[in-house]
Design a protein around this motif. Structure first.
Motif, mmCIF file in Angstrom:
data_model
loop_
_atom_site.group_PDB
_atom_site.id
_atom_site.type_symbol
_atom_site.label_atom_id
_atom_site.label_comp_id
_atom_site.label_asym_id
_atom_site.label_seq_id
_atom_site.Cartn_x
_atom_site.Cartn_y
_atom_site.Cartn_z
ATOM 1 N N GLN A 124 34.071 80.484 29.827
ATOM 2 C CA GLN A 124 33.610 79.152 29.443
ATOM 3 C C GLN A 124 32.402 78.696 30.249
ATOM 4 O O GLN A 124 31.514 78.019 29.726
ATOM 5 N N LYS A 125 32.362 79.048 31.525
ATOM 6 C CA LYS A 125 31.230 78.644 32.359
ATOM 7 C C LYS A 125 29.948 79.300 31.859
ATOM 8 O O LYS A 125 28.904 78.647 31.724
ATOM 9 N N ILE A 126 30.017 80.600 31.583
ATOM 10 C CA ILE A 126 28.840 81.300 31.065
ATOM 11 C C ILE A 126 28.448 80.734 29.709
ATOM 12 O O ILE A 126 27.261 80.568 29.398
ATOM 13 N N LYS A 127 29.446 80.417 28.897
ATOM 14 C CA LYS A 127 29.184 79.862 27.573
ATOM 15 C C LYS A 127 28.410 78.549 27.662
ATOM 16 O O LYS A 127 27.486 78.297 26.876
ATOM 17 N N LYS A 128 28.773 77.697 28.623
ATOM 18 C CA LYS A 128 28.054 76.429 28.798
ATOM 19 C C LYS A 128 26.581 76.674 29.084
ATOM 20 O O LYS A 128 25.705 75.977 28.566
ATOM 21 N N GLY A 129 26.307 77.674 29.924
ATOM 22 C CA GLY A 129 24.923 77.995 30.243
ATOM 23 C C GLY A 129 24.159 78.533 29.049
ATOM 24 O O GLY A 129 23.010 78.151 28.799
ATOM 25 N N VAL A 130 24.793 79.428 28.283
ATOM 26 C CA VAL A 130 24.158 80.019 27.106
ATOM 27 C C VAL A 130 23.851 78.942 26.066
ATOM 28 O O VAL A 130 22.729 78.847 25.544
ATOM 29 N N VAL A 131 24.844 78.113 25.766
ATOM 30 C CA VAL A 131 24.665 77.035 24.783
ATOM 31 C C VAL A 131 23.637 76.015 25.278
ATOM 32 O O VAL A 131 22.776 75.548 24.524
ATOM 33 N N ARG B 95 21.108 76.433 27.348
ATOM 34 C CA ARG B 95 19.740 76.950 27.319
ATOM 35 C C ARG B 95 19.150 76.913 25.906
ATOM 36 O O ARG B 95 17.927 76.822 25.744
ATOM 37 N N GLU B 96 20.022 76.971 24.904
ATOM 38 C CA GLU B 96 19.542 76.929 23.524
ATOM 39 C C GLU B 96 19.025 75.537 23.140
ATOM 40 O O GLU B 96 18.294 75.399 22.163
ATOM 41 N N THR B 97 19.400 74.523 23.921
ATOM 42 C CA THR B 97 18.965 73.151 23.614
ATOM 43 C C THR B 97 17.779 72.699 24.457
ATOM 44 O O THR B 97 17.234 71.614 24.238
ATOM 45 N N THR B 98 17.360 73.520 25.415
ATOM 46 C CA THR B 98 16.350 73.090 26.391
ATOM 47 C C THR B 98 15.049 72.634 25.732
ATOM 48 O O THR B 98 14.524 71.547 26.016
ATOM 49 N N PHE B 99 14.499 73.442 24.850
ATOM 50 C CA PHE B 99 13.180 73.109 24.302
ATOM 51 C C PHE B 99 13.222 71.875 23.406
ATOM 52 O O PHE B 99 12.286 71.069 23.397
ATOM 53 N N ASN B 100 14.307 71.699 22.670
ATOM 54 C CA ASN B 100 14.446 70.482 21.863
ATOM 55 C C ASN B 100 14.534 69.245 22.746
ATOM 56 O O ASN B 100 13.957 68.193 22.439
ATOM 57 N N THR B 101 15.260 69.378 23.878
ATOM 58 C CA THR B 101 15.382 68.263 24.816
ATOM 59 C C THR B 101 14.024 67.884 25.399
ATOM 60 O O THR B 101 13.669 66.701 25.493
#
Length: 411
Positions: free
Chosen positions: A24-31, A33-39
């Motif tokens: 779950q911890k790794i999953k939080k990081g993966v998910v 990072r997918e939102t970074t550019f939109n943010t």
């Protein structure tokens, strides 16, 4: 070698994707990072002036915070972008008041670096301690954007100083200036011909010293402690907690109070501690419905208040070095002038060895050694007070890193 590094980044991306299915911890990081550019796109405009602060995780954030605060105050019209690599940093500080935008740092590919800096375009970038990302740093240098590294700590066995470490070594030269924690780190940088370096010390000392200037009172802790001697176990792991449980259950003294603040606050771990205790305990989460003064043990099943709790300690134990997880922050209790006990696995934490050499900290390897030093500190008030004072003096004598850094930046 750069080609191999970039291939490694892509393999890392694939590996994290696979591992996120099970962790779950790794999953939080993966998910995340997918939102970074939109943010970034939603919160930054092309005409914004910006600063970029990057931290690997929570510890580096706390380390850099004294500098971040000064910069935030000085550059009032700039937007601050704060990035983390680890979920343990992002999830806890995603609402940090020192930043306008908080994001996960994308993996260090050339494409990500260019896209990230297209959005952020920072007037000044501050990296903390050791999280060195070659493609991001090379892109900063290519764009002639100022970057500094603070509280840097290097070891001879790191890749920067090996024949195969060229990409990382080149990344260091992207920094306009590096502020190291110690002379040894400065000499290592000079050995690879990096000369824009100063020994500033560790900004963590400034960070913890500032704790003395705020209100650290917690009425529920005072109600629990009353006028009894209080031993605080901070950031404890199971191997630390068993030492305390065994000691508490032996009922050496009914006049003692114990506070345990576990690193892992999952309900199952908290229940395990309570089940092992043969004395009355109370949880932070139930403090409003309990007679706190009647409990012998207070268990902190929340985060964010440990630094204030240390102000109530007469003796502190800091977890992590009894096992292999890594010693937690020993400077936080030290600033309040209390003696500290730790485990023996502290070789990567020079401040611990310095406090041991000073006589304010004690390393133990087993239950017997733990009992012996704890008893000595409990029953010998002179030893307890003098040991604690050496710790508070140590903190005070090592402040000043923030001033050196801000002087360089001409703030």
């Amino acid at each position: 070698m750069s080609f191999i590094y970039n291939i490694g980044i892509h393999l890392t991306h694939f590996g994290l994707k696979c591992a996120s299915v099970f962790n779950q911890k790794i999953k939080k990081g993966v998910v995340g990072r997918e939102t970074t550019f939109n943010t970034l796109k939603e919160n930054l405009k092309p005409n914004n002036k910006t600063l970029w602060f990057h931290c690997a995780s929570l510890g580096e954030y706390e380390q850099g915070l004294p500098v971040f605060k000064v910069l935030r105050d000085h550059y009032k019209n700039h937007k601050v972008v704060l990035s983390f690599f680890s979920p343990s940093g992002y999830e806890i500080r995603k609402n940090s008041p020192i930043a306008d935008v908080v994001v996960y740092l994308p993996l260090d590919s050339k494409k990500n670096a260019k896209r990230f800096l297209d959005y952020v375009n920072p007037e000044l970038t501050v990296f903390v301690k050791y999280d060195i990302w070659p493609n991001f740093l090379k892109e900063l240098k290519h764009r002639k954007l100022q970057a500094i590294l603070i509280s840097a700590a290097f070891r001879e066995n790191q890749s920067f100083f090996k024949f195969y470490g060229k990409p990382l070594r080149e990344a260091l030269f992207a920094f306009d200036y590096i502020f190291t924690q110690n002379e040894a780190s400065k000499k290592l940088l000079e050995s690879i011909n990096y000369t824009n370096v100063t020994v500033s010390g560790d900004t963590r000392f400034d960070r913890v010293f500032s704790q003395l200037n705020i209100d650290n009172s917690l009425d529920f802790i005072q109600k629990f402690k009353q006028d009894k001697l209080c031993i605080v176990a901070g950031s404890s792991w199971p191997e630390d907690e068993i030492l305390f449980v065994n000691y508490i259950n032996s009922e050496v003294s009914k006049d003692l109070k114990f506070i345990i603040a576990p690193h892992n606050i999952k309900a199952s771990q908290i229940k395990h501690i309570q089940d092992k205790l043969s004395v009355e305990s109370v949880l932070f989460s139930e403090k409003d419905n309990k007679q706190l003064e009647n409990a012998k043990v207070f268990i902190v099943d929340t985060i964010g208040i440990l630094s204030k709790i240390y102000s109530y300690a007469d003796i502190a134990y800091v977890g992590g070095a009894m096992g292999t997880t890594g010693l937690h922050n020993t400077l936080e209790p030290a600033v309040f002038g209390v003696p500290i006990i730790i485990g023996t696995n502290h070789s990567k934490f020079p401040e611990a060895q310095e406090m041991i050499d000073n006589g304010g900290m004690f390393a133990v390897s087993n239950q017997m050694a733990f009992n012996d030093i704890l008893n000595a500190l409990i029953f010998d008030s002179e030893k307890r007070l003098s040991s604690g004072k050496t710790n508070s003096d140590y903190i005070k004598n090592n402040t000043g890193a923030v001033t050196k850094i801000t002087t360089y930046l001409k703030l």
